[in-house]
Design a protein around this motif. Structure first.
Motif, short mmCIF file in Angstrom:
data_model
loop_
_atom_site.label_atom_id
_atom_site.label_comp_id
_atom_site.label_asym_id
_atom_site.label_seq_id
_atom_site.Cartn_x
_atom_site.Cartn_y
_atom_site.Cartn_z
N ASN A 72 0.70 5.21 1.20
CA ASN A 72 -0.02 6.12 2.07
C ASN A 72 0.14 7.55 1.57
O ASN A 72 1.27 8.01 1.33
CB ASN A 72 0.49 6.00 3.51
CG ASN A 72 0.17 4.65 4.11
OD1 ASN A 72 -0.94 4.14 3.98
ND2 ASN A 72 1.16 4.04 4.76
N SER A 122 -4.99 5.72 1.81
CA SER A 122 -4.13 4.61 1.37
C SER A 122 -4.62 4.08 0.04
O SER A 122 -5.83 4.06 -0.22
CB SER A 122 -4.11 3.50 2.42
OG SER A 122 -5.39 2.92 2.54
N GLU A 167 0.83 -1.20 0.00
CA GLU A 167 0.00 0.00 0.00
C GLU A 167 0.87 1.25 0.00
O GLU A 167 1.98 1.26 0.52
CB GLU A 167 -0.93 0.03 1.23
CG GLU A 167 -2.09 -0.93 1.13
CD GLU A 167 -3.15 -0.66 2.19
OE1 GLU A 167 -2.85 0.06 3.17
OE2 GLU A 167 -4.28 -1.15 2.03
N GLU A 201 -5.60 11.87 5.11
CA GLU A 201 -4.74 10.70 4.93
C GLU A 201 -5.51 9.59 4.23
O GLU A 201 -6.64 9.28 4.59
CB GLU A 201 -4.22 10.20 6.29
CG GLU A 201 -3.30 11.19 6.98
CD GLU A 201 -2.75 10.64 8.29
OE1 GLU A 201 -3.11 9.50 8.65
OE2 GLU A 201 -1.97 11.34 8.96
N THR A 233 -8.19 7.19 6.01
CA THR A 233 -7.91 6.94 7.42
C THR A 233 -8.15 8.20 8.25
O THR A 233 -8.27 8.13 9.47
CB THR A 233 -6.46 6.46 7.60
OG1 THR A 233 -5.57 7.40 6.98
CG2 THR A 233 -6.28 5.09 6.93
N GLU A 250 -0.45 11.47 2.37
CA GLU A 250 -0.73 12.52 3.35
C GLU A 250 -0.87 13.83 2.60
O GLU A 250 0.08 14.29 1.95
CB GLU A 250 0.40 12.59 4.38
CG GLU A 250 0.54 11.34 5.22
CD GLU A 250 1.70 11.44 6.20
OE1 GLU A 250 1.62 12.29 7.11
OE2 GLU A 250 2.68 10.70 6.02
#
Length: 928
Positions: A272, A379, A270, A377, A373, A274
């Motif tokens: 991520n 993923s 994955e 954020e 998330t 931000e």
């Protein structure tokens, strides 16, 4: 719609009237005393003398508040229905035989025999009696008059003696065809008077889309179209069996519609994202797409860049017109194709498109992959995805003529269409019932033709229709100004959605005809008689007698008037001008459908015109003449021609040759596919001739139809009893006749039974001419934005899927005929279809419905299935993942279904939305 009354009073009833009326005379207010002392005279036409406006207004106000109307369907037959209309005076005063008329709209023509014999207005007379009906009775209490379209008025006659407090009357209604959905009974009946200065009033008991005045359809005689109807409302166990598929939550599709090629690493990884750290780099010409991504992910940093490789902690958007599906692919990827790479090792996302549209769709896919998330954020799974659409045209037609949708709703709809890679929004901007786009120079089209309300003579605006009520502030009124339309265009352009404007002509044109007549009268009144007829659309001396599909008698533009073509040229020119500096108009949809027999027959102008045009054999040739002339106008403006398929047929039903048109591109929108009718051949027949064809099959994608055969499900049912999402999902565009499944009455049929036996099924020789798939939502019953949502979504997800992606099972053709057990190919195809539907239904239930909620869409909630097995209640849903709720106290309280709980007695069950704000229709089941 109109009231229908029965039978004279008996002597005992008459005596009761005298006694009660005398008591009321003594105790009534001074207004009513004045009313009685003046003894108003009622003429056969309802004209009242010796009564003040104030008295009349009191009557209207009282009827509005205290007349309870209840519509009770009794039974259906194949060609007719029978209903009771109950009228009850729930107030403390007598409803006097005075000065008011009740107006209503009724989809099913009342008294079909008279309707087809006479030109409007026709009259049906009824007398008071619970069971008897005699249309010819000379002593009727009421008469129903057809006003126009499906609008009716209920007038009192001299025999009507009034309605006492607490008294109830029953009126017998009969009419053409059947009624099996409560939504076919239109609300918002109203009362009005011919007395000047009086104000019409909505009848409160009929107000609103909850249809509280319509009694339940609670017996087979009411829920079946005829005794031979194979379709019945589903019982909970039947629904349970229909819904039985596996819940495969862990293997739902990450992206809908399904992409062409997806490559994932052997070991899942994955990336991520931000928002505060990631950056967006984009190639020249992709600022719009970069901004869209920025806004969705709340990323602050975007920069135009010539970077060719993805940088760490970034998105890279770029163009590459040499992009291919794979290295072995012979041709380039389609213009709307893209390649999406999520590189978890380098912490970057690359989106490469053949065009800016391709980049946009790559962004849409990337967003669909993301799991949030926190608000900043996300993923994404590591993968490489290469994708392109099946069809260039993936659309939705929205009828904003019957009921208006605001600019804001249209922009919202565009956003949701783009989320699922749909790229055409076809706006049906005119019909008999309204004209919705401002046209500079012909302002009457919207100043008059976009407004509906009580105006029988249509002197200030169009009359009330389709449940508008008496006032002009309903969804029956409204239009897009030039500024509004340009704002819609800009928003659509930013989402890679093309707006296709449609102005339906020569039929479906009552609103335009009346608007131009209003213009003529206004100009003549101001002394401009020479210019008054410049845009006239009808022959004032035309005595032709016809009824259109929507029962208008004055809805066809006259093909013999030069002013008709001046009008079309002006409209086309102004729309082209509106679009020129935003997105040039490419294609103009002229409608062309459903021109009724009998049009032009008694028009003196057409009689003279035909005498000078020997190439035309008679009035029936004038529609084709009109279409050819429109084509010339569109070519003059550099536009492609688009129309409904029957617009390109001659009077005999034969397809017009492409040589009839000067346009290089002529697009036929194929819609009429009731399988046992001969017109189903048109789709392939037109494509083989060289027409470009958009498939809009009525039995699969006409979303004005209900979603299951239940009387509580909303919609009309003229093409088929219902259209559920499963039927839409399994429509196979490339093998049209394989879609033959059920006849009109719900009996199972097949291609083998029909082709060559009942209908012609010409093979498709030019598949390149099938250019797309488009759903349609006609809005006769769609009076709100929320109703539009529930009729369109989630069914449109199946159109998005089928328009973008060709499923494996579509190519699995069986060479053998007969039973499945004797044909392995058929068995394999059925298994592939089950797997395909299971994955799609799970994707919708576990993911896309939540997503639609986030987008602000009030999608349709299907009723749950249920069965009792070994004394225990089991439930399921059409879309695994939807939450089912139960109520054991007749709907007072609701709780989520608990499979471990033991239920007993009568239980109500319903599905609920994920936000908990909405619930489906309730289903009752007994648990013992």
């Amino acid at each position: 719609m109109g009231f229908v009354c029965c039978a004279r009073f008996r002597l005992k009833q008459a005596f009761k009237y005298v006694v009660v009326a005398s008591l009321l005379w003594i105790s009534a207010s001074s207004v009513w005393t004045h009313f009685r002392r003046n003894k108003p005279t009622i003429t056969p036409k309802g004209v009242v003398s010796h009564i003040s406006v104030a008295d009349v207004q009191n009557v209207l106000d009282y009827v509005s508040e205290h007349l309870k109307i209840e519509y009770q369907l009794l039974m259906n037959e194949e060609k007719s229905f029978l209903a009771h209309l109950k009228l009850k005076n729930e107030g403390g005063r007598t409803i006097e035989p005075c000065c008011f008329t009740i107006f209503f709209y009724h989809f099913n023509p009342l008294d079909a025999v008279n309707l087809h014999k006479e030109k409007t207005p026709y009259t049906i007379r009824y007398f008071r009696n619970d069971t008897a009906r005699n249309p010819l009775s000379p002593s009727s209490d009421f008469e129903v008059r057809h006003i126009g379209g499906n609008s009716y008025r209920l007038d009192m006659t001299k025999e009507f003696k009034g309605l006492l407090p607490g008294e109830e009357m029953t009126i017998v209604l009969t009419g053409f065809r059947w009624i099996v959905s409560r939504s076919m009974i239109i609300p918002n009946w109203y009362v009005a008077s011919s007395i000047p200065s009086s104000r019409p009033r909505l009848i409160r008991s009929t107000a609103g889309d909850d249809l509280g005045f319509v009694a339940p359809f609670d017996s087979p005689e009411k829920t079946s179209r005829s005794a031979s109807d194979s379709l019945r409302p589903l019982l909970p166990p039947q629904r349970f069996e229909k819904y039985r598929i596996k819940d495969v939550r862990d293997s739902v599709d990450d992206i809908l519609p399904t992409p062409s090629v997806v490559n994932r690493p052997p070991v899942p990884k994955e990336l991520n994202v931000e928002s505060e750290i990631f950056k967006i780099y984009y190639s020249s010409g992709l600022k719009n797409e970069a901004t869209y991504l920025k806004d969705r992910l709340v990323i602050d940093y975007i920069e135009e860049s010539s970077e060719v490789d993805c940088l760490e902690k970034s998105f890279l958007l770029k163009l590459d017109n040499s992009l291919r599906i794979d290295e072995s692919d012979k041709g380039k990827i389609l213009p709307q194709g893209y390649k999406l790479t999520v590189d978890a090792n380098r912490d970057c996302v690359s989106i490469v498109g053949a065009t800016s549209a391709g980049v946009f769709y790559g962004i849409v896919s990337a967003i669909s992959l993301m799991k949030s998330t926190s608000p900043t954020e996300f993923s994404l799974p590591a993968l490489e995805l290469v994708d392109s659409p099946r069809f260039e045209h993936r659309g939705l037609m929205v009828d904003v003529a019957r009921h208006f949708q605001t600019k804001e709703k249209i922009k919202h709809l565009i956003d949701v269409l783009a989320t699922y890679k749909m790229n055409k929004l076809h706006l049906h901007l005119s019909d008999d019932e309204a004209w919705r786009l401002e046209i500079p120079g012909l302002e009457e089209l919207t100043q008059f033709g976009s407004i509906r309300g009580h105006d029988l003579g249509e002197e200030r605006h169009l009359m009330s229709m389709l449940g508008d009520g008496p006032f002009t502030n309903s969804s029956g009124s409204g239009f897009y100004s030039v500024s509004d339309y340009r704002e819609i265009l800009r928003h659509a352009l930013s989402r890679h959605v093309e707006i296709i404007p449609e102005f339906d002509m020569p039929a479906h044109s009552h609103a335009a005809i009346r608007s131009m007549e209003h213009r003529r009268m206004q100009l003549e009144a101001r002394g401009y008689k020479a210019q008054a007829g410049d845009y006239l659309l009808h022959d004032p001396d035309d005595r032709s007698s016809y009824l259109s599909a929507q029962f208008f008698t004055d809805g066809v533009i006259n093909s013999c008037l030069e002013s008709s073509y001046r009008f079309v040229n002006h409209v086309v020119g102004e729309v082209s001008r509106m679009q020129k500096d935003i997105v040039p108009l490419r294609r103009f949809h002229f409608g062309g459908d459903e021109v009724p027999d009998g049009a032009y027959v008694k028009s003196p102008i057409c009689t003279k015109f035909l005498q000078s045009h020997e190439d035309l054999s008679g009035p029936k040739d004038l529609k084709a003449y009109f279409i050819r002339k429109i084509s010339e106008i569109l070519v003059h403006h550099g536009l492609e021609v688009q129309g409904w398929e029957d617009g390109f047929s001659s009077a005999s039903g034969k397809m017009m040759s492409l040589s009839s048109f000067k346009s290089k591109v002529v697009v036929s929108q194929s819609w009429y596919n009731i399988w046992e009718r001969t017109y189903v051949k048109r789709a392939y027949e037109y494509a083989n001739e060289g027409y470009k064809v958009i498939l809009t099959p009525a039995t699969a994608v006409y979303f004005d139809h209900p979603q299951e055969p239940d009387p509580e499900d909303w919609g009309l049912h003229w093409a088929t009893r219902y259209i559920d999402i499963k039927r839409t999902f399994f429509f196979a565009p490339d093998s049209y006749y394989d879609n033959i499944d059920f006849d009109f009455w719900g009996n199972r049929i097949s291609k083998q039974q029909m082709c060559g036996m009942t209908i012609e099924c010409p093979p498709l020789k030019s598949p390149e001419n099938i250019i797309g798939l488009e759903a349609a939502i006609w809005s006769e019953t769609v009076r709100s934005a929320d109703r539009l949502d529930s009729m369109v979504w989630p069914r449109l997800l199946a159109v998005a899927e089928r328009g973008w992606h060709k499923a494996d099972w579509e190519s699995m053709q069986a060479s053998c005929n007969g039973a499945e057990q004797d044909c392995p190919e058929l068995k394999a195809r059925r298994k592939a279809k089950v797997l395909s539907w299971t994955k799609f239904a799970n994707t919708v239930g576990h993911k896309e419905l939540r997503r639609l909620e986030t987008l602000g869409v009030k999608y349709y909630l299907p009723r749950p299935g249920a069965r009792v097995l070994d004394g225990r209640l089991e439930v399921n849903t059409l879309f695994p993942g939807l939450v089912v709720q139960t109520s054991v106290d007749d709907g007072m309280t609701w709780n989520d279904y608990d499979s471990n709980k033991h239920y007993s007695g009568t239980v109500l069950i319903a599905t609920r939305s994920f936000d908990g704000n909405r619930r489906s229709g309730a289903v009752k089941i007994a648990v013992q």
